[in-house]
Design a protein around this motif. Sequence first.
Motif, short mmCIF file in Angstrom:
data_model
loop_
_atom_site.label_atom_id
_atom_site.label_comp_id
_atom_site.label_asym_id
_atom_site.label_seq_id
_atom_site.Cartn_x
_atom_site.Cartn_y
_atom_site.Cartn_z
N UNK A 111 0.75 -1.27 -0.15
CA UNK A 111 0.35 -0.07 -0.03
C UNK A 111 0.99 1.04 0.41
N UNK A 112 1.87 1.13 0.60
CA UNK A 112 2.99 2.46 0.55
C UNK A 112 2.43 3.72 1.17
N UNK A 113 1.96 3.65 2.77
CA UNK A 113 1.76 5.00 3.31
C UNK A 113 2.96 5.55 3.85
N UNK A 114 3.26 6.80 3.31
CA UNK A 114 4.34 7.24 3.47
C UNK A 114 4.25 7.59 4.85
N UNK A 115 3.55 7.92 4.85
CA UNK A 115 3.38 8.80 6.77
C UNK A 115 4.15 8.07 7.83
N UNK A 116 4.75 6.26 7.81
CA UNK A 116 5.36 5.90 8.72
C UNK A 116 6.77 6.10 8.22
N UNK A 117 7.06 6.87 7.47
CA UNK A 117 8.23 7.26 7.67
C UNK A 117 8.89 8.49 7.11
N UNK A 118 9.98 8.75 8.30
CA UNK A 118 10.24 10.95 8.18
C UNK A 118 11.20 10.80 7.21
N UNK A 119 10.78 11.41 6.16
CA UNK A 119 11.60 12.07 5.13
C UNK A 119 11.93 13.37 4.55
N UNK A 120 11.74 14.07 5.53
CA UNK A 120 12.28 15.27 5.16
C UNK A 120 12.04 16.13 6.97
N UNK A 121 12.96 16.87 7.60
CA UNK A 121 13.30 17.85 8.41
C UNK A 121 11.70 18.76 8.96
N UNK A 122 12.04 19.65 9.72
CA UNK A 122 10.42 20.60 9.85
C UNK A 122 10.51 21.33 9.31
N UNK A 123 12.24 21.65 8.43
CA UNK A 123 12.93 23.12 7.79
C UNK A 123 11.99 22.07 6.27
N UNK A 124 11.43 21.25 6.64
CA UNK A 124 11.26 20.85 4.84
C UNK A 124 12.24 20.11 4.08
N UNK A 125 13.51 20.01 4.79
CA UNK A 125 14.77 19.37 3.76
C UNK A 125 15.13 18.09 4.00
N UNK A 126 15.31 17.70 2.55
CA UNK A 126 14.91 16.08 2.74
C UNK A 126 16.44 15.64 4.06
N UNK A 127 16.00 14.54 4.27
CA UNK A 127 16.65 13.35 5.47
C UNK A 127 16.88 11.62 4.71
N UNK A 128 17.59 11.19 5.91
CA UNK A 128 17.29 9.86 5.09
C UNK A 128 16.22 9.50 6.52
N UNK A 129 15.83 8.74 5.43
CA UNK A 129 14.42 8.14 5.26
C UNK A 129 14.60 7.42 6.73
N UNK A 130 13.73 7.37 7.64
CA UNK A 130 13.17 6.61 8.54
C UNK A 130 12.28 6.48 9.40
N UNK A 131 12.16 5.52 10.24
CA UNK A 131 10.44 5.04 10.64
C UNK A 131 10.26 6.56 11.78
N UNK A 132 8.86 6.36 11.78
CA UNK A 132 8.26 7.35 12.10
C UNK A 132 7.52 6.57 13.57
N UNK A 133 8.58 6.24 14.71
CA UNK A 133 7.64 5.82 15.44
C UNK A 133 6.63 6.57 16.34
N UNK A 134 6.11 7.54 16.12
CA UNK A 134 5.32 8.44 16.84
C UNK A 134 4.40 7.68 16.25
N UNK A 135 4.07 7.92 15.05
CA UNK A 135 2.74 6.96 14.56
C UNK A 135 2.32 5.42 14.71
N UNK A 136 0.99 5.28 15.60
CA UNK A 136 1.18 3.84 16.07
C UNK A 136 0.66 2.86 14.56
N UNK A 137 0.84 1.62 14.97
CA UNK A 137 0.09 0.52 14.34
C UNK A 137 -0.95 1.13 14.07
N UNK A 138 -2.28 0.02 12.66
CA UNK A 138 -3.22 -0.32 12.96
C UNK A 138 -3.64 -1.09 13.70
N UNK A 139 -3.28 -1.65 14.29
CA UNK A 139 -3.87 -3.05 14.55
C UNK A 139 -5.36 -3.85 14.46
#
Length: 285
Positions: A111-139
Amino acid sequence: MKKVLLVLAAVALFTSCGKTLSGGGGEVTGVRSVAFNEPAPYGMVLIKRGSFEMGPADKDSLWGINPETKGVSFDAFWMDETEVTNAKYRQFVYWVRDSIIRERLADPAYGGNDLFKITEDKYGEPVTPHLDWSRPIPWKRANEDEIRAIESVYTVNPVTGEKTLDPKQMVYRYEWYDYTSAALRKHNLDPAARVRNTDIQVDPDEVIMISKDTAYITEEGEIVNETITRRLSGPWDFLHTRIVNIYPDESCWVNDFNNAYNEPYMRMYFSRPVYDDYPVVGVSW
């Protein structure tokens, strides 16, 4: 009036300079680093720095020879107060499980939900993609693709119908940087900096070989850890990688103790809450 203002400004300037110099009296007093009070890790005790004598304490009873001993000093370190329990190790297993699920929730194949990965910082600059642990898994309220991603880490026994985590998928990838090897002069990327002796002629075309630990997973799901030797090319040559399976080998109860009836332990020891405070077994350190 202008002369008065200029005089006052000059006095203020010299006064401020005088205060700066008088703080250290013109002496080299050093710049202190900021002190850091390390918090006590949960469930661990501090072993204070000290020393001990290594070697036999008594002389040889047969020949009367005094054994050689040597003093060994060690720095302070933290040690677990008790053995790692099933409950604590299960927390690590679930962390690995959740990281795999989050990776797959962001995978286009699920499905490719991009919300589970962080790809840019708060200023909109690109960063190394890493997991967003603040977003809960939809159990509970997952769509079809999310259900496939979550269920993909589980396996079902075709005979008993029991659903458990797939041990083969519970793999952990870790890296470490070899600061010692990177600091060696012979590993300097600039050939002129490899030798400090000016009487020695440096060969700019000298081939420097390094050994590097690397790991990958094949298409069949097999873990391959290997050490490769290659030509020095950059700072990434000193970053080592290992992949290990972290799920406890529950079959050790019957494989390592042939003469005991340990089938209940094999089925329940790691998963049942009654054994939460027992030490974890079946793992390689």
